[in-house]
Structures are given as C-alpha cells and as structure tokens.
Design an enzyme around this catalytic site. Sequence first.
Site, PDB file in Angstrom:
ATOM      1  N   LYS A  77       0.560  -1.106   0.102  1.00 49.03           N
ATOM      2  CA  LYS A  77       0.105  -0.005   0.019  1.00 49.03           C
ATOM      3  C   LYS A  77       0.753   1.083   0.087  1.00 49.03           C
ATOM      4  O   LYS A  77       0.180   2.380   0.169  1.00 49.03           O
ATOM      5  CB  LYS A  77      -0.814   0.244   1.153  1.00 49.03           C
ATOM      6  CG  LYS A  77      -2.010  -1.713   1.450  1.00 49.03           C
ATOM      7  CD  LYS A  77      -2.928  -1.195   2.475  1.00 49.03           C
ATOM      8  CE  LYS A  77      -4.133  -2.410   2.845  1.00 49.03           C
ATOM      9  NZ  LYS A  77      -4.364  -2.191   3.441  1.00 49.03           N
ATOM     10  N   ASP A 118       5.632  -7.084  -9.813  1.00 44.48           N
ATOM     11  CA  ASP A 118       5.769  -6.167 -10.504  1.00 44.48           C
ATOM     12  C   ASP A 118       5.478  -4.740 -10.326  1.00 44.48           C
ATOM     13  O   ASP A 118       5.821  -3.388 -10.494  1.00 44.48           O
ATOM     14  CB  ASP A 118       4.833  -6.400 -12.148  1.00 44.48           C
ATOM     15  CG  ASP A 118       3.078  -6.890 -11.241  1.00 44.48           C
ATOM     16  OD1 ASP A 118       3.732  -7.532  -9.766  1.00 44.48           O
ATOM     17  OD2 ASP A 118       2.735  -7.123 -11.857  1.00 44.48           O
ATOM     18  N   ASP A 142       4.362 -15.581  -7.589  1.00 39.39           N
ATOM     19  CA  ASP A 142       2.904 -16.088  -8.563  1.00 39.39           C
ATOM     20  C   ASP A 142       3.911 -16.154 -10.139  1.00 39.39           C
ATOM     21  O   ASP A 142       3.444 -16.680 -11.617  1.00 39.39           O
ATOM     22  CB  ASP A 142       2.980 -14.529  -9.192  1.00 39.39           C
ATOM     23  CG  ASP A 142       1.957 -13.314  -8.093  1.00 39.39           C
ATOM     24  OD1 ASP A 142       1.375 -14.478  -7.272  1.00 39.39           O
ATOM     25  OD2 ASP A 142       1.567 -12.626  -7.982  1.00 39.39           O
ATOM     26  N   ARG A 177     -14.070 -38.510  -3.727  1.00 44.73           N
ATOM     27  CA  ARG A 177     -14.373 -37.427  -4.172  1.00 44.73           C
ATOM     28  C   ARG A 177     -13.704 -35.921  -4.797  1.00 44.73           C
ATOM     29  O   ARG A 177     -12.665 -37.207  -5.325  1.00 44.73           O
ATOM     30  CB  ARG A 177     -14.115 -36.681  -2.273  1.00 44.73           C
ATOM     31  CG  ARG A 177     -15.262 -37.220  -1.323  1.00 44.73           C
ATOM     32  CD  ARG A 177     -15.020 -36.193  -0.381  1.00 44.73           C
ATOM     33  NE  ARG A 177     -15.638 -36.233   0.893  1.00 44.73           N
ATOM     34  CZ  ARG A 177     -15.561 -36.014   2.646  1.00 44.73           C
ATOM     35  NH1 ARG A 177     -14.542 -35.682   2.607  1.00 44.73           N
ATOM     36  NH2 ARG A 177     -16.948 -36.008   3.013  1.00 44.73           N
ATOM     37  N   GLU A 237      -6.349 -19.068  -9.133  1.00 45.67           N
ATOM     38  CA  GLU A 237      -7.341 -17.942  -8.388  1.00 45.67           C
ATOM     39  C   GLU A 237      -7.633 -17.263  -9.336  1.00 45.67           C
ATOM     40  O   GLU A 237      -8.237 -16.311  -9.230  1.00 45.67           O
ATOM     41  CB  GLU A 237      -6.973 -16.856  -7.348  1.00 45.67           C
ATOM     42  CG  GLU A 237      -5.792 -15.588  -7.628  1.00 45.67           C
ATOM     43  CD  GLU A 237      -4.627 -15.232  -6.541  1.00 45.67           C
ATOM     44  OE1 GLU A 237      -5.422 -15.482  -5.645  1.00 45.67           O
ATOM     45  OE2 GLU A 237      -4.287 -14.953  -6.880  1.00 45.67           O
ATOM     46  N   ARG A 281     -14.835 -30.905  -2.347  1.00 47.62           N
ATOM     47  CA  ARG A 281     -14.932 -30.147  -1.528  1.00 47.62           C
ATOM     48  C   ARG A 281     -13.169 -29.477  -1.366  1.00 47.62           C
ATOM     49  O   ARG A 281     -12.648 -29.881  -2.929  1.00 47.62           O
ATOM     50  CB  ARG A 281     -13.488 -31.137  -0.294  1.00 47.62           C
ATOM     51  CG  ARG A 281     -14.496 -31.850   0.641  1.00 47.62           C
ATOM     52  CD  ARG A 281     -15.730 -31.849   1.592  1.00 47.62           C
ATOM     53  NE  ARG A 281     -16.647 -32.320   2.527  1.00 47.62           N
ATOM     54  CZ  ARG A 281     -17.512 -32.467   2.409  1.00 47.62           C
ATOM     55  NH1 ARG A 281     -18.367 -31.668   1.109  1.00 47.62           N
ATOM     56  NH2 ARG A 281     -18.492 -33.520   2.820  1.00 47.62           N
ATOM     57  N   GLN A 289       0.823 -20.721   0.677  1.00 52.51           N
ATOM     58  CA  GLN A 289       1.858 -20.530  -0.153  1.00 52.51           C
ATOM     59  C   GLN A 289       2.859 -19.266   0.105  1.00 52.51           C
ATOM     60  O   GLN A 289       4.172 -19.366  -0.817  1.00 52.51           O
ATOM     61  CB  GLN A 289       1.138 -20.067  -1.404  1.00 52.51           C
ATOM     62  CG  GLN A 289       0.277 -20.958  -1.460  1.00 52.51           C
ATOM     63  CD  GLN A 289      -1.016 -21.033  -2.806  1.00 52.51           C
ATOM     64  OE1 GLN A 289      -0.651 -21.135  -3.864  1.00 52.51           O
ATOM     65  NE2 GLN A 289      -2.315 -20.087  -2.637  1.00 52.51           N
TER      66      GLN A 289
END
Length: 366
Positions: A77, A118, A142, A177, A237, A281, A289
Amino acid sequence: MSKRIKRIGILTGGGDCPGLNAVIRGVTKPAHDYGLKVFGILDGFEGLVEGRATELYNKDVSGILATGGTILGSSNKGDPFHWPEENGGKIKILDRSKDAMRNYEAWALDAVIAIGGDGTMHISKLLSDMGMNIVGVPKTIDNDIEATDLTFGHDSAVFVVSEALDRLHTTASSHHRVMVIEVMGRYAGWIALNGGLAGGADIILIPELPFDWNVVYDRVLQRNISGKRFSIVCVAEGAKPKDGGIITKGKDIKRTDPVQLGGIGEFVAKKISKNTGLETRTTVLGHLQRGGSPTPYDRILSTKFGTNAIQLAIKKQFGRMVALKGSEIKSVRIIDAISRQKLVKPKDQAVLAAHAVGVSFGTEKL
Ligand code: F6P
C-alpha cells in the site's frame, strides 16, 4: 575516476514471500566486505516516503537465510505515486514521490536495491526517472515478471502446493471425492501449472486457458467410470470459464493493485457437484503459499540474486534488474521487466508435459 558508492538502501516491497531474507543477507554481507554502509528501509516504499530506515550490520543478517518473511517489513500500500491518505473517512490519493526523493537524498544514499514484484518494479522505474539510482531484484510467488526465467519465492510456493496435493490425494481417494484446490498467482497460472504438475493434479485450470465446464465435468465422470473414483482439480485464483469472468473478493483502493482475487475454487466445486452428482470439497491454500522457510532452490537463487544485485550497484549499473537466464544470473533493464506480464503460453513445455500424462486443462484442445 568517478566516485565509489558508499551508502546503499535496501527495501522489500509488495506481498512477502520465502527468500526475501536470503536476498537481504546476500546484499548486505558482500556490501560490508566492500566497505559500504547498508540501510534497511522499513515496510517497503512506505518507509522511503515516511523516512523510516535503520542501519543493517552483519549481525542483523546473520541466521536469516532460512527464515520466511522479511526482517524489513513489507507493504503493498506504499506506492509513492499513488499514496492513499485517509481524511474524515474518505481516501484521497496523493503523489508523494517527492518525499521519497527527499529521504533518499537526506540519507545520502548512492543507490537503493528494491526487491519486489511487478508493482515494485513499476515504482522503481518511475523513481529512477526522477534520478534515484535503483537496482531491482525480482520477487514473487506468482512468477509473472517478464525478462527473468524465474522469480524467487515461486519454487517455495510450488512446494507448498505439491505437498498439499499429496495430502489431498489420500483423503480424496478414501472418500471417492472431487477435491478442488484454489491456489494464488493473480492473472498468471504458473503456481497452478507447476504445483499441479508436481502434485499430480488431474485437472489444472489457469487464467491463460479459459475452460469449458463440460470438458471439466466429462473428465471427472470419465475417471469415475474408469475406476478412479476421485479427482484432484487445481485451480488458479485467476482462472475463468469461457463463458464467464474472473471471480473477485473485493477491491481495496489503498493497494498498488486494488483487485483482490479469490472464490473460483468454491464456484468450481459447486458446479462440479451440481452437474455430476459427485461429492466435492474445496481447499483454499491462501497465504500458506507465501509463508515459511524458502526451499533450498529459492535460498540459492535468492543468494545469487542478492550478491549479483550488489555487484550491479557497485558497478553503477542502475535502472537494471537481476534476472535468471537459463542457469546464469544476468541483468536486464527494469523497463523490459515491466513491459508486460509473463503469462503461461499454451505451448509451454510444462503444459505439454502435463497434457502428455493425461492432465486436462478443461479445454477440448490446447
Ligand atoms: O502477488 C502475490 C500474491 O500472493 C498473489 O498471488 C495474491 O493474489 C496476492 O498476492 C494476495 O495479496 P494479499 O496478501 O494482499 O491478500
């Protein structure tokens, strides 16, 4: 002969990751051998704007090679060019780059080593345009920074994903599952791809290859018919279906990148359950991570990055970032590192290898 540099600052910007301390150590120890003074700027660019720094001695960086996080603190931030100031419940965005320059000059720094992703490299480029001498070190789990084959931190995140997948395999197979695991990576699929490949995922969904729901349903059903009564789905994500967009949790305008990703794992699990009748699930790995000790590979890469970064500063090669090219550490212009994001190409060798061993990317064709 131009003057030798004498005083350097070092900061860690953006989200933390394993290996930051190893870089700080890799910069500081050789800097002292060379007779330089090293100042740790606290909490990334926030400390540069607010004038918070502390001198680093060898005792401060001794014993930190294997520790996670950053002894300097970090923040996503503290962009000097996009500084959020709260006033009466309202947030105003200010440009405080002149304060950053003022502190740099007040501390009589000859250069700053900026360790970050970045966002940090973008800020570094702008500060270097204003006259600050900067050397960049590419960090992020990443792995989405162009101009380096790898960023440090990525290998440690992949290790966490791979271990989680090993654990999910045993419980998935006991209960027949479908286990969906959501991993980080923002708009790049490197963590899902490399972690999924290392952990033997059956389906890997990444932002670069928008997926088809029917292909995903067919794959889990086919596995059931063939006698494999469980499936492991590793979702980035930032992954999105062909007929939809990225799922976000919200926005925080104080951050350098305001968008907070997350939620696709649960969405995929619900859709699979509804459309196949199989029990699902979800596990969201989240900040696990980013925490903990770096892998041996990351300790080595971070140490090489740090020691090469201080060499660049000593040689006054400013406006450059250390980079891994093949098996060697080289340097590139920071501007080349931020020209675009490094994304997974559909024909990346890891994609092809995964495909060759039967992994589905949720697409008919690659
Ligand atoms: O860039 C690193 C990263 O961990 C991304 O993978 C993730 O989207 C983001 O940071 C999370 O940020 P925060 O720690 O602010 O929630």
